[in-house]
Scaffold this active site. Structure first.
Site, short mmCIF file in Angstrom:
data_model
loop_
_atom_site.label_atom_id
_atom_site.label_comp_id
_atom_site.label_asym_id
_atom_site.label_seq_id
_atom_site.Cartn_x
_atom_site.Cartn_y
_atom_site.Cartn_z
CE1 TYR A 1 -9.32 -3.29 0.46
CE2 TYR A 1 -8.37 -1.38 -0.62
CZ TYR A 1 -8.23 -2.51 0.15
OH TYR A 1 -6.98 -2.88 0.62
CG HIS B 1 -5.28 -6.33 -0.31
ND1 HIS B 1 -6.49 -6.35 0.33
CD2 HIS B 1 -5.37 -7.23 -1.33
CE1 HIS B 1 -7.29 -7.21 -0.29
NE2 HIS B 1 -6.64 -7.75 -1.30
CD GLU C 1 -8.67 -9.31 -3.56
OE1 GLU C 1 -9.49 -8.96 -2.69
OE2 GLU C 1 -7.51 -9.70 -3.27
CE LYS D 1 -3.93 -2.27 2.30
NZ LYS D 1 -4.94 -2.17 3.40
CG ASN E 1 -3.59 -2.25 6.88
OD1 ASN E 1 -3.49 -1.90 5.71
ND2 ASN E 1 -4.58 -3.01 7.31
N1 UDP Z 1 -9.76 -0.90 7.47
C1 UDP Z 1 -9.78 0.30 8.13
N2 UDP Z 1 -10.46 0.40 9.33
C2 UDP Z 1 -11.07 -0.69 9.89
C3 UDP Z 1 -11.04 -1.92 9.21
C4 UDP Z 1 -10.37 -2.00 8.00
O1 UDP Z 1 -9.23 1.27 7.65
O2 UDP Z 1 -11.66 -0.55 10.96
C5 UDP Z 1 -9.06 -0.98 6.18
C6 UDP Z 1 -7.68 -1.57 6.34
O3 UDP Z 1 -6.79 -0.90 5.47
C7 UDP Z 1 -7.88 -3.00 5.89
C8 UDP Z 1 -8.92 -2.83 4.78
O4 UDP Z 1 -9.77 -1.80 5.29
O5 UDP Z 1 -6.67 -3.57 5.42
C9 UDP Z 1 -9.73 -4.06 4.48
O6 UDP Z 1 -10.27 -4.58 5.67
P1 UDP Z 1 -10.26 -6.14 5.96
O7 UDP Z 1 -11.13 -6.37 7.15
O8 UDP Z 1 -10.59 -6.87 4.69
O9 UDP Z 1 -8.75 -6.41 6.44
P2 UDP Z 1 -7.51 -7.16 5.75
O10 UDP Z 1 -8.07 -8.32 4.96
O11 UDP Z 1 -6.82 -6.15 4.88
O12 UDP Z 1 -6.65 -7.58 6.91
#
Ligand code: UDP
Length: 141
Positions: free
Chosen positions: A51, A117, A128, A11, A114
């Site tokens: 997303y 992805h 994807e 990211k 974070n």
């Molecule tokens: N995210 C966020 N706030 C939250 C939860 C998710 O900003 O409370 C963002 C974060 O960047 C995350 C992405 O949304 O990586 C997708 O969420 P997911 O639950 O799919 O997490 P991942 O699979 O990336 O661990």
């Protein structure tokens, strides 16, 4: 375990930190092959589409704003159990909860920024990968 492919995105925060190579080394050291890769500046429309599953979540707009804040590095990883292996290397979504030694524990600043992805299941991996890579640009070997 079956050979799988998964979509990984480094990211904008991690690209800005100049740690693409360090993250690639983790994939390679874990036995995952990078079989396709491209650097992309996502448009708002592309980020919203990618997303789309989160479009009703409160963090959706911030997530899209963040994902278009700079270039991302997108790659297809291939290997045994690649989907789960990549998720293990990434660590928990919230870096404060991520296990020591995971990518998010080491490189991420917050749950929004974070670092990485990774696809979470075979069906999402397929969708994807197709989003970013036409089949002809994947080099399995
Ligand atoms: N995210 C966020 N706030 C939250 C939860 C998710 O900003 O409370 C963002 C974060 O960047 C995350 C992405 O949304 O990586 C997708 O969420 P997911 O639950 O799919 O997490 P991942 O699979 O990336 O661990």
């Amino acid at each position: 375990m079956a050979i799988e492919r998964t979509l990984s995105i480094i990211k904008p925060d991690a690209v800005a930190k100049n740690v693409i190579g360090q993250i690639y080394a983790r994939f390679e050291n874990a036995g995952l092959k990078i079989v396709a890769a491209r650097m992309v500046q996502l448009s708002r429309q592309e980020a919203e589409q990618f997303y789309g599953v989160h479009k009703d979540r409160p963090f959706f707009k911030d997530l899209v704003d963040f994902m278009i804040s700079g270039p991302v590095m997108v790659q297809v990883l291939e290997g045994e159990g690649a989907i789960a292996k990549n998720r293990e290397l990434m660590g928990a979504t919230d870096p404060k909860k991520a296990d020591a030694g995971t990518i998010r524990a080491d490189f991420a600043d917050s749950i929004d920024a974070n670092a990485v992805h990774g696809s979470d299941a075979p069906e999402t991996a397929q969708v994807e990968i197709a989003f970013f890579f036409p089949a002809l640009n994947i080099y399995s070997r």
